[in-house]
Design a protein around this motif. Structure first.
Motif, PDB file in Angstrom:
ATOM      1  N   GLU A  70       0.825  -1.416  -0.055  1.00 45.49           N
ATOM      2  CA  GLU A  70       0.095  -0.015   0.078  1.00 45.49           C
ATOM      3  C   GLU A  70       0.759   1.421  -0.073  1.00 45.49           C
ATOM      4  OE1 GLU A  70      -0.565  -2.565   2.201  1.00 45.49           O
ATOM      5  OE2 GLU A  70      -2.149  -3.491   1.149  1.00 45.49           O
ATOM      6  N   SER A  71       1.815   1.513   0.872  1.00 49.71           N
ATOM      7  CA  SER A  71       2.864   2.539   0.939  1.00 49.71           C
ATOM      8  C   SER A  71       3.634   2.535  -0.517  1.00 49.71           C
ATOM      9  CB  SER A  71       3.795   2.221   1.895  1.00 49.71           C
ATOM     10  OG  SER A  71       4.812   3.482   1.886  1.00 49.71           O
ATOM     11  N   SER A  72       3.981   1.561  -1.015  1.00 53.98           N
ATOM     12  CA  SER A  72       4.573   1.571  -2.248  1.00 53.98           C
ATOM     13  C   SER A  72       3.575   2.350  -3.311  1.00 53.98           C
ATOM     14  CB  SER A  72       5.124   0.113  -2.861  1.00 53.98           C
ATOM     15  OG  SER A  72       6.009  -0.263  -2.079  1.00 53.98           O
ATOM     16  N   MET A  73       2.379   1.646  -3.340  1.00 57.29           N
ATOM     17  CA  MET A  73       1.176   2.174  -4.324  1.00 57.29           C
ATOM     18  C   MET A  73       1.031   3.669  -4.192  1.00 57.29           C
ATOM     19  SD  MET A  73      -1.566  -0.572  -4.458  1.00 57.29           S
ATOM     20  CE  MET A  73      -1.250  -2.420  -4.819  1.00 57.29           C
ATOM     21  N   GLN A  74       1.093   4.114  -2.926  1.00 58.01           N
ATOM     22  CA  GLN A  74       0.917   5.662  -2.432  1.00 58.01           C
ATOM     23  C   GLN A  74       1.984   6.185  -3.093  1.00 58.01           C
ATOM     24  OE1 GLN A  74      -1.975   6.931  -1.470  1.00 58.01           O
ATOM     25  NE2 GLN A  74      -1.076   8.874  -1.972  1.00 58.01           N
ATOM     26  N   GLU A  75       3.179   6.089  -2.915  1.00 60.90           N
ATOM     27  CA  GLU A  75       4.387   6.593  -3.267  1.00 60.90           C
ATOM     28  C   GLU A  75       4.511   6.676  -4.703  1.00 60.90           C
ATOM     29  OE1 GLU A  75       8.245   6.115  -1.714  1.00 60.90           O
ATOM     30  OE2 GLU A  75       7.500   5.434   0.118  1.00 60.90           O
ATOM     31  N   TYR A  76       4.068   5.586  -5.569  1.00 59.51           N
ATOM     32  CA  TYR A  76       4.126   5.763  -7.123  1.00 59.51           C
ATOM     33  C   TYR A  76       2.881   6.529  -7.693  1.00 59.51           C
ATOM     34  CZ  TYR A  76       4.060   3.592 -11.784  1.00 59.51           C
ATOM     35  OH  TYR A  76       4.122   3.462 -12.975  1.00 59.51           O
ATOM     36  N   VAL A  77       2.052   6.586  -7.040  1.00 59.90           N
ATOM     37  CA  VAL A  77       0.763   7.404  -7.196  1.00 59.90           C
ATOM     38  C   VAL A  77       1.328   9.052  -7.332  1.00 59.90           C
ATOM     39  CG1 VAL A  77      -1.456   8.647  -6.736  1.00 59.90           C
ATOM     40  CG2 VAL A  77      -0.974   6.123  -6.916  1.00 59.90           C
ATOM     41  N   GLU A  78       1.694   9.252  -6.255  1.00 60.00           N
ATOM     42  CA  GLU A  78       2.458  10.515  -5.887  1.00 60.00           C
ATOM     43  C   GLU A  78       3.444  10.885  -6.833  1.00 60.00           C
ATOM     44  OE1 GLU A  78       3.583  10.532  -1.662  1.00 60.00           O
ATOM     45  OE2 GLU A  78       1.444  10.506  -1.045  1.00 60.00           O
ATOM     46  N   LEU A  79       4.461   9.933  -7.177  1.00 59.91           N
ATOM     47  CA  LEU A  79       5.496  10.335  -7.994  1.00 59.91           C
ATOM     48  C   LEU A  79       5.104  10.628  -9.354  1.00 59.91           C
ATOM     49  CD1 LEU A  79       8.471  10.785  -8.547  1.00 59.91           C
ATOM     50  CD2 LEU A  79       8.676   8.067  -8.719  1.00 59.91           C
TER      51      LEU A  79
END
Length: 84
Positions: A70-79
């Protein structure tokens, strides 16, 4: 919208960026995507010591070890959001 839906949209958007990001950003996107979809690195390191691209990708993904999907998905979305 769930994080999974946001992530899927970001993956689609990442394929239609107007400018190609630099190698550092591409490696970060790759590592976050792999961590989000597969979890911790689950393959052996590249055996060809001259395959610098494969080695860089492996190392980038390995640095994400322990990060939640979930954290990786969120960072990906933000990037991807920053790359519009």
């Amino acid at each position: 919208m769930t994080i999974q839906e946001s992530f899927e949209q970001a993956v689609s958007r990442s394929k239609t960026l107007t400018e190609k990001p630099g190698n550092d950003i591409l490696l970060q996107l790759y590592a976050l995507y792999k961590q989000a979809t597969e979890g911790d690195v689950n393959v052996d390191p590249p055996s060809n010591m001259f395959d610098f691209v494969a080695k860089a990708k492996y190392n980038a993904w390995e640095e994400m070890k322990g990060k939640s999907k979930e954290s990786s998905m969120q960072e990906y979305v933000e990037l991807v959001g920053k790359l519009k």
